[in-house]
Design a protein around this motif. Sequence first.
Motif, PDB file in Angstrom:
ATOM      1  N   THR A 149       0.828  -1.209   0.000  1.00  0.00           N
ATOM      2  CA  THR A 149       0.000   0.000   0.000  1.00  0.00           C
ATOM      3  C   THR A 149       0.858   1.252   0.000  1.00  0.00           C
ATOM      4  OG1 THR A 149      -1.593  -1.223   1.354  1.00  0.00           O
ATOM      5  CG2 THR A 149      -1.907   1.152   1.178  1.00  0.00           C
ATOM      6  N   LEU A 150       1.941   1.227   0.782  1.00  0.00           N
ATOM      7  CA  LEU A 150       2.819   2.389   0.909  1.00  0.00           C
ATOM      8  C   LEU A 150       4.264   1.919   0.910  1.00  0.00           C
ATOM      9  CD1 LEU A 150       3.381   5.408   1.537  1.00  0.00           C
ATOM     10  CD2 LEU A 150       3.082   4.854   3.959  1.00  0.00           C
ATOM     11  N   LEU A 151       5.053   2.435  -0.034  1.00  0.00           N
ATOM     12  CA  LEU A 151       6.481   2.137  -0.107  1.00  0.00           C
ATOM     13  C   LEU A 151       7.249   3.301   0.495  1.00  0.00           C
ATOM     14  CD1 LEU A 151       8.917   0.457  -1.160  1.00  0.00           C
ATOM     15  CD2 LEU A 151       8.673   1.721  -3.330  1.00  0.00           C
ATOM     16  N   VAL A 152       8.236   3.000   1.345  1.00  0.00           N
ATOM     17  CA  VAL A 152       9.051   4.019   2.004  1.00  0.00           C
ATOM     18  C   VAL A 152      10.516   3.753   1.682  1.00  0.00           C
ATOM     19  CG1 VAL A 152       9.699   5.086   4.204  1.00  0.00           C
ATOM     20  CG2 VAL A 152       7.376   4.164   3.888  1.00  0.00           C
ATOM     21  N   GLY A 153      11.243   4.808   1.338  1.00  0.00           N
ATOM     22  CA  GLY A 153      12.669   4.627   1.093  1.00  0.00           C
ATOM     23  C   GLY A 153      13.357   5.942   0.803  1.00  0.00           C
ATOM     24  N   ASN A 154      14.681   5.921   0.951  1.00  0.00           N
ATOM     25  CA  ASN A 154      15.501   7.091   0.648  1.00  0.00           C
ATOM     26  C   ASN A 154      15.520   7.354  -0.857  1.00  0.00           C
ATOM     27  OD1 ASN A 154      18.465   8.170  -0.069  1.00  0.00           O
ATOM     28  ND2 ASN A 154      17.838   8.956   1.929  1.00  0.00           N
ATOM     29  N   HIS A 155      15.612   8.608  -1.232  1.00  0.00           N
ATOM     30  CA  HIS A 155      15.583   9.003  -2.638  1.00  0.00           C
ATOM     31  C   HIS A 155      16.630   8.264  -3.465  1.00  0.00           C
ATOM     32  CE1 HIS A 155      16.636  11.633  -6.099  1.00  0.00           C
ATOM     33  NE2 HIS A 155      15.329  11.816  -6.163  1.00  0.00           N
ATOM     34  N   SER A 156      17.860   8.214  -2.984  1.00  0.00           N
ATOM     35  CA  SER A 156      18.914   7.570  -3.761  1.00  0.00           C
ATOM     36  C   SER A 156      18.685   6.067  -3.874  1.00  0.00           C
ATOM     37  CB  SER A 156      20.290   7.858  -3.140  1.00  0.00           C
ATOM     38  OG  SER A 156      20.377   7.350  -1.821  1.00  0.00           O
ATOM     39  N   THR A 157      18.236   5.423  -2.797  1.00  0.00           N
ATOM     40  CA  THR A 157      17.979   3.981  -2.812  1.00  0.00           C
ATOM     41  C   THR A 157      16.860   3.632  -3.776  1.00  0.00           C
ATOM     42  OG1 THR A 157      18.740   3.726  -0.528  1.00  0.00           O
ATOM     43  CG2 THR A 157      17.328   1.992  -1.410  1.00  0.00           C
ATOM     44  N   LEU A 158      15.738   4.352  -3.687  1.00  0.00           N
ATOM     45  CA  LEU A 158      14.603   4.068  -4.553  1.00  0.00           C
ATOM     46  C   LEU A 158      14.910   4.400  -6.012  1.00  0.00           C
ATOM     47  CD1 LEU A 158      11.547   5.278  -2.415  1.00  0.00           C
ATOM     48  CD2 LEU A 158      12.536   2.989  -2.587  1.00  0.00           C
ATOM     49  N   SER A 159      15.681   5.460  -6.245  1.00  0.00           N
ATOM     50  CA  SER A 159      16.026   5.827  -7.620  1.00  0.00           C
ATOM     51  C   SER A 159      16.864   4.742  -8.284  1.00  0.00           C
ATOM     52  CB  SER A 159      16.794   7.155  -7.639  1.00  0.00           C
ATOM     53  OG  SER A 159      16.009   8.207  -7.141  1.00  0.00           O
ATOM     54  N   ARG A 160      17.897   4.271  -7.581  1.00  0.00           N
ATOM     55  CA  ARG A 160      18.764   3.236  -8.152  1.00  0.00           C
ATOM     56  C   ARG A 160      17.996   1.938  -8.396  1.00  0.00           C
ATOM     57  NH1 ARG A 160      22.307   5.132  -4.122  1.00  0.00           N
ATOM     58  NH2 ARG A 160      21.847   3.289  -2.848  1.00  0.00           N
ATOM     59  N   TRP A 161      17.046   1.637  -7.523  1.00  0.00           N
ATOM     60  CA  TRP A 161      16.296   0.392  -7.636  1.00  0.00           C
ATOM     61  C   TRP A 161      15.213   0.458  -8.706  1.00  0.00           C
ATOM     62  CZ3 TRP A 161      11.947  -0.834  -3.665  1.00  0.00           C
ATOM     63  CH2 TRP A 161      11.290  -2.023  -4.013  1.00  0.00           C
ATOM     64  N   LEU A 162      14.364   1.469  -8.637  1.00  0.00           N
ATOM     65  CA  LEU A 162      13.181   1.525  -9.491  1.00  0.00           C
ATOM     66  C   LEU A 162      13.417   2.221 -10.821  1.00  0.00           C
ATOM     67  CD1 LEU A 162      10.539   2.371  -6.738  1.00  0.00           C
ATOM     68  CD2 LEU A 162      10.950   0.146  -7.819  1.00  0.00           C
ATOM     69  N   LEU A 163      14.459   3.053 -10.902  1.00  0.00           N
ATOM     70  CA  LEU A 163      14.754   3.783 -12.139  1.00  0.00           C
ATOM     71  C   LEU A 163      16.226   3.593 -12.521  1.00  0.00           C
ATOM     72  CD1 LEU A 163      12.776   7.053 -11.299  1.00  0.00           C
ATOM     73  CD2 LEU A 163      12.126   5.330 -13.016  1.00  0.00           C
ATOM     74  N   PRO A 164      16.653   2.353 -12.730  1.00  0.00           N
ATOM     75  CA  PRO A 164      18.081   2.100 -12.992  1.00  0.00           C
ATOM     76  C   PRO A 164      18.564   2.676 -14.315  1.00  0.00           C
ATOM     77  CG  PRO A 164      16.786   0.121 -13.392  1.00  0.00           C
ATOM     78  CD  PRO A 164      15.850   1.117 -12.770  1.00  0.00           C
ATOM     79  N   ASP A 165      17.662   2.913 -15.260  1.00  0.00           N
ATOM     80  CA  ASP A 165      18.049   3.420 -16.578  1.00  0.00           C
ATOM     81  C   ASP A 165      17.771   4.911 -16.743  1.00  0.00           C
ATOM     82  OD1 ASP A 165      18.783   0.792 -17.371  1.00  0.00           O
ATOM     83  OD2 ASP A 165      16.681   0.347 -17.859  1.00  0.00           O
ATOM     84  N   TRP A 166      17.631   5.617 -15.629  1.00  0.00           N
ATOM     85  CA  TRP A 166      17.353   7.049 -15.689  1.00  0.00           C
ATOM     86  C   TRP A 166      18.514   7.775 -16.373  1.00  0.00           C
ATOM     87  CZ3 TRP A 166      13.047   9.721 -14.626  1.00  0.00           C
ATOM     88  CH2 TRP A 166      13.138  11.116 -14.484  1.00  0.00           C
ATOM     89  N   GLU A 167      18.210   8.568 -17.408  1.00  0.00           N
ATOM     90  CA  GLU A 167      19.259   9.196 -18.202  1.00  0.00           C
ATOM     91  C   GLU A 167      19.301  10.709 -18.080  1.00  0.00           C
ATOM     92  OE1 GLU A 167      18.656   7.864 -22.170  1.00  0.00           O
ATOM     93  OE2 GLU A 167      19.389   5.814 -21.781  1.00  0.00           O
ATOM     94  N   SER A 168      18.266  11.303 -17.534  1.00  0.00           N
ATOM     95  CA  SER A 168      18.236  12.764 -17.434  1.00  0.00           C
ATOM     96  C   SER A 168      19.296  13.263 -16.461  1.00  0.00           C
ATOM     97  CB  SER A 168      16.849  13.224 -16.976  1.00  0.00           C
ATOM     98  OG  SER A 168      16.840  14.616 -16.723  1.00  0.00           O
ATOM     99  N   GLU A 169      19.860  14.436 -16.764  1.00  0.00           N
ATOM    100  CA  GLU A 169      20.823  15.047 -15.851  1.00  0.00           C
ATOM    101  C   GLU A 169      20.150  15.459 -14.543  1.00  0.00           C
ATOM    102  OE1 GLU A 169      22.828  18.238 -17.720  1.00  0.00           O
ATOM    103  OE2 GLU A 169      23.765  16.985 -19.268  1.00  0.00           O
ATOM    104  N   LYS A 170      18.868  15.775 -14.625  1.00  0.00           N
ATOM    105  CA  LYS A 170      18.109  16.115 -13.421  1.00  0.00           C
ATOM    106  C   LYS A 170      17.689  14.841 -12.714  1.00  0.00           C
ATOM    107  CE  LYS A 170      14.021  18.715 -11.946  1.00  0.00           C
ATOM    108  NZ  LYS A 170      12.841  19.499 -12.405  1.00  0.00           N
TER     109      LYS A 170
END
Length: 316
Positions: A149-170
């Motif tokens: 229902t609710l996922l909790v995590g640090n920005h860097s941890t969740l980004s690396r896990w859920l968006l591993p192919d993120w290419e934007s500089e932002k």
Amino acid sequence: MSATPSPEIEDAIGDDGPSACVMAFNANDPSGGAGTAADLTAIASVGAHALPVVTGAYVRDTTEIVDHFPFDDEAVTEQARVILEDVPAQVFKVGFVGTPENLSAIAEMASDYSDVPLVAYMPDLSWWEEDKIDLYQDACTELLLPQTTLLVGNHSTLSRWLLPDWESEKSPSARDIAKAANAFGVPYTLVTGIPLPDQFIDNVLASPTAVLCSEKFERFEAIFTGAGDTLSAALAALIASGTELNEAVTEALSYLDRCLENGFRPGMGHVLPDRLFWAQPESDDEEDGALSSVETDFEVPPIPPDTNWQKFCDRP
């Protein structure tokens, strides 16, 4: 002598103590900073009762995790199902459970109790072997997130896990991460530790379509162990007690901030959150090892007799 309490004693017992229960799946942490220790103290501190299911044990001190020994999935399942036949849980909270098999067992059990909200916390796993991290997180996305229902995590941890192919500089926003989590079925995501200018961090509750609330705090210079488990356990307890989701997030973040302000260093390593800061005797001087000792306005919310999770989901 009879072992059966009298009706008067039963009535007295029934009127006292918390009525909201949180089943917390986590590993034992011998430092007392994270894991089951964090769950127990945080849940109790905000007025609920913990049903701890131990999924394994860390080998660690206050500086680093050296190893982890998981329980097998049968041991985890039996712990949970036996107590659930006796005590109802209002919320499930899932921390680090060690293996894909344990994630599968918990997901199967959660599907059997689909009316019970599940709060999942993904910790930083950088101490672990890379292949084990990949297997664990893949199992989490495929098995646990559809029940979450609710996922909790640090920005860097969740980004690396859920968006591993993120290419934007932002860097990805909280909504970007919430969209990625929603692809696996998660309706709400709380992203913590988002960097802001001037030593501040933001914490954002988001759905795939909107930012529901955000709370900004000043960054502490200390390195903490157990902040994420503390936050997610307190949040689970507040939800179990009937607090509306936005308010529960705000209260849990405020509670964590006070825990960190009063953090202490019991060993030679990291600072641990003081999850029972409110129970310390008042003093004009700061206690040794405490980061601060200012007063708090945190209050334990009332526990209504009936809790309807749907009202949280219906809120814009």
